[in-house]
Design a protein around this motif. Structure first.
Motif, PDB file in Angstrom:
ATOM      1  N   ILE A  16       0.846  -1.205   0.000  1.00  0.00           N
ATOM      2  CA  ILE A  16       0.000   0.000   0.000  1.00  0.00           C
ATOM      3  C   ILE A  16       0.873   1.244   0.000  1.00  0.00           C
ATOM      4  O   ILE A  16       0.609   2.191  -0.747  1.00  0.00           O
ATOM      5  CB  ILE A  16      -0.966  -0.014   1.203  1.00  0.00           C
ATOM      6  CG1 ILE A  16      -2.037  -1.092   1.014  1.00  0.00           C
ATOM      7  CG2 ILE A  16      -1.627   1.352   1.377  1.00  0.00           C
ATOM      8  CD1 ILE A  16      -2.933  -1.293   2.223  1.00  0.00           C
ATOM      9  N   LEU A  48      -6.057   5.082  -0.192  1.00  0.00           N
ATOM     10  CA  LEU A  48      -5.121   4.079   0.307  1.00  0.00           C
ATOM     11  C   LEU A  48      -4.474   4.496   1.622  1.00  0.00           C
ATOM     12  O   LEU A  48      -4.089   3.650   2.425  1.00  0.00           O
ATOM     13  CB  LEU A  48      -4.039   3.782  -0.729  1.00  0.00           C
ATOM     14  CG  LEU A  48      -4.471   2.924  -1.909  1.00  0.00           C
ATOM     15  CD1 LEU A  48      -3.316   2.741  -2.883  1.00  0.00           C
ATOM     16  CD2 LEU A  48      -4.990   1.578  -1.443  1.00  0.00           C
ATOM     17  N   TRP A  51      -6.434   3.063   4.446  1.00  0.00           N
ATOM     18  CA  TRP A  51      -6.098   1.659   4.663  1.00  0.00           C
ATOM     19  C   TRP A  51      -4.721   1.527   5.310  1.00  0.00           C
ATOM     20  O   TRP A  51      -4.520   0.715   6.211  1.00  0.00           O
ATOM     21  CB  TRP A  51      -6.144   0.893   3.340  1.00  0.00           C
ATOM     22  CG  TRP A  51      -7.518   0.474   2.967  1.00  0.00           C
ATOM     23  CD1 TRP A  51      -8.427   1.188   2.241  1.00  0.00           C
ATOM     24  CD2 TRP A  51      -8.154  -0.753   3.317  1.00  0.00           C
ATOM     25  NE1 TRP A  51      -9.582   0.468   2.117  1.00  0.00           N
ATOM     26  CE2 TRP A  51      -9.444  -0.729   2.761  1.00  0.00           C
ATOM     27  CE3 TRP A  51      -7.755  -1.872   4.031  1.00  0.00           C
ATOM     28  CZ2 TRP A  51     -10.332  -1.781   2.918  1.00  0.00           C
ATOM     29  CZ3 TRP A  51      -8.640  -2.921   4.186  1.00  0.00           C
ATOM     30  CH2 TRP A  51      -9.902  -2.860   3.628  1.00  0.00           C
ATOM     31  N   LEU A  55      -4.483  -0.350   8.893  1.00  0.00           N
ATOM     32  CA  LEU A  55      -3.754  -1.623   8.888  1.00  0.00           C
ATOM     33  C   LEU A  55      -2.380  -1.465   9.544  1.00  0.00           C
ATOM     34  O   LEU A  55      -1.909  -2.369  10.237  1.00  0.00           O
ATOM     35  CB  LEU A  55      -3.600  -2.154   7.464  1.00  0.00           C
ATOM     36  CG  LEU A  55      -4.887  -2.607   6.773  1.00  0.00           C
ATOM     37  CD1 LEU A  55      -4.587  -3.085   5.364  1.00  0.00           C
ATOM     38  CD2 LEU A  55      -5.613  -3.665   7.572  1.00  0.00           C
ATOM     39  N   TYR A 127     -16.039   0.343   0.272  1.00  0.00           N
ATOM     40  CA  TYR A 127     -14.770  -0.379   0.166  1.00  0.00           C
ATOM     41  C   TYR A 127     -13.656   0.370   0.890  1.00  0.00           C
ATOM     42  O   TYR A 127     -12.765  -0.244   1.471  1.00  0.00           O
ATOM     43  CB  TYR A 127     -14.375  -0.588  -1.292  1.00  0.00           C
ATOM     44  CG  TYR A 127     -15.308  -1.475  -2.074  1.00  0.00           C
ATOM     45  CD1 TYR A 127     -16.209  -2.333  -1.448  1.00  0.00           C
ATOM     46  CD2 TYR A 127     -15.305  -1.452  -3.449  1.00  0.00           C
ATOM     47  CE1 TYR A 127     -17.062  -3.141  -2.171  1.00  0.00           C
ATOM     48  CE2 TYR A 127     -16.157  -2.263  -4.190  1.00  0.00           C
ATOM     49  CZ  TYR A 127     -17.029  -3.113  -3.541  1.00  0.00           C
ATOM     50  OH  TYR A 127     -17.863  -3.903  -4.258  1.00  0.00           O
ATOM     51  N   ALA A 131     -11.662  -0.651   5.695  1.00  0.00           N
ATOM     52  CA  ALA A 131     -10.416  -0.700   6.468  1.00  0.00           C
ATOM     53  C   ALA A 131     -10.688  -0.729   7.969  1.00  0.00           C
ATOM     54  O   ALA A 131      -9.901  -1.312   8.730  1.00  0.00           O
ATOM     55  CB  ALA A 131      -9.536   0.502   6.124  1.00  0.00           C
ATOM     56  N   SER A 135      -9.207  -3.860  10.120  1.00  0.00           N
ATOM     57  CA  SER A 135      -8.162  -3.654  11.117  1.00  0.00           C
ATOM     58  C   SER A 135      -8.644  -4.071  12.503  1.00  0.00           C
ATOM     59  O   SER A 135      -7.849  -4.548  13.316  1.00  0.00           O
ATOM     60  CB  SER A 135      -7.682  -2.202  11.113  1.00  0.00           C
ATOM     61  OG  SER A 135      -8.730  -1.336  11.450  1.00  0.00           O
TER      62      SER A 135
END
Length: 186
Positions: A16, A48, A51, A55, A127, A131, A135
């Protein structure tokens, strides 16, 4: 189990980050060198990044690199330390479940049902918000692993280590002491 999870999550976070760097680099090149800015690269980087942050936070928790006040756990030993670490891990897991997994999934579901899409990529926003529950599931998985270490490793005096007992034994040097780089988490 933890090693596999660490490897997969670390790889995903790295990929990512690489895509974000490539996207931002292309945005700069297309804007300043080509004179025609790309409309989707900044949106890709923004989406991104969400995310990456979530994450990466789960990965950081799994590596025990998160912010923690460990004054009380360090003063306790044995069963009392086990119970304190259990309470701490159950509190973290509860937050991850109720806020991140359940609350995040509700937000993802509502967003997908509403049909909200991103402006440039025309991708469903659900979508992107995925995240949050993803997570949360990872944080819960790490809590389960750490709880197992608290209760199944009596040598840790009620604490837990990022290194398994087999790794500790193989990492001891000739004098029989563990290396200084070995981390303990309380």
């Amino acid at each position: 189990m933890k090693r596999v999870l660490d490897y997969i999550l670390g790889t995903v976070v790295f990929v990512i980050l690489a895509v974000i760097v490539a996207s931002v680099t292309w945005q700069v090149v297309s804007r300043y060198l080509l004179g025609t800015p790309s409309t989707s690269t900044s949106e890709i980087a923004r989406l991104l990044f969400m995310w990456l942050a979530l994450l990466g936070g789960a990965y950081t928790f799994g590596q025990a690199r998160h912010l923690a006040i460990d004054l009380l756990p360090q003063t306790l030993k044995g069963v009392s330390r086990r119970f304190l670490n259990t309470i701490i891990l159950l509190t973290i897991a509860s937050f991850a479940y109720f806020v991140m997994v359940r609350g995040g999934w509700a937000m993802v579901s509502r967003t997908l049902m509403s049909g909200q899409i991103t402006p440039s990529l025309r991708m469903p926003m659900g979508y992107v918000y995925g995240a949050i529950p993803a997570s949360g599931v990872l944080v819960i998985a790490y809590c389960v692993i750490f709880l197992g270490r608290v209760w199944l490793n009596p040598a840790m005096q009620g604490g837990f280590s990022l290194v398994t007992s087999e790794e500790q034994e193989s990492a001891t040097n000739d004098t029989g002491t563990a290396p200084e780089s070995q981390e303990r988490v309380h």
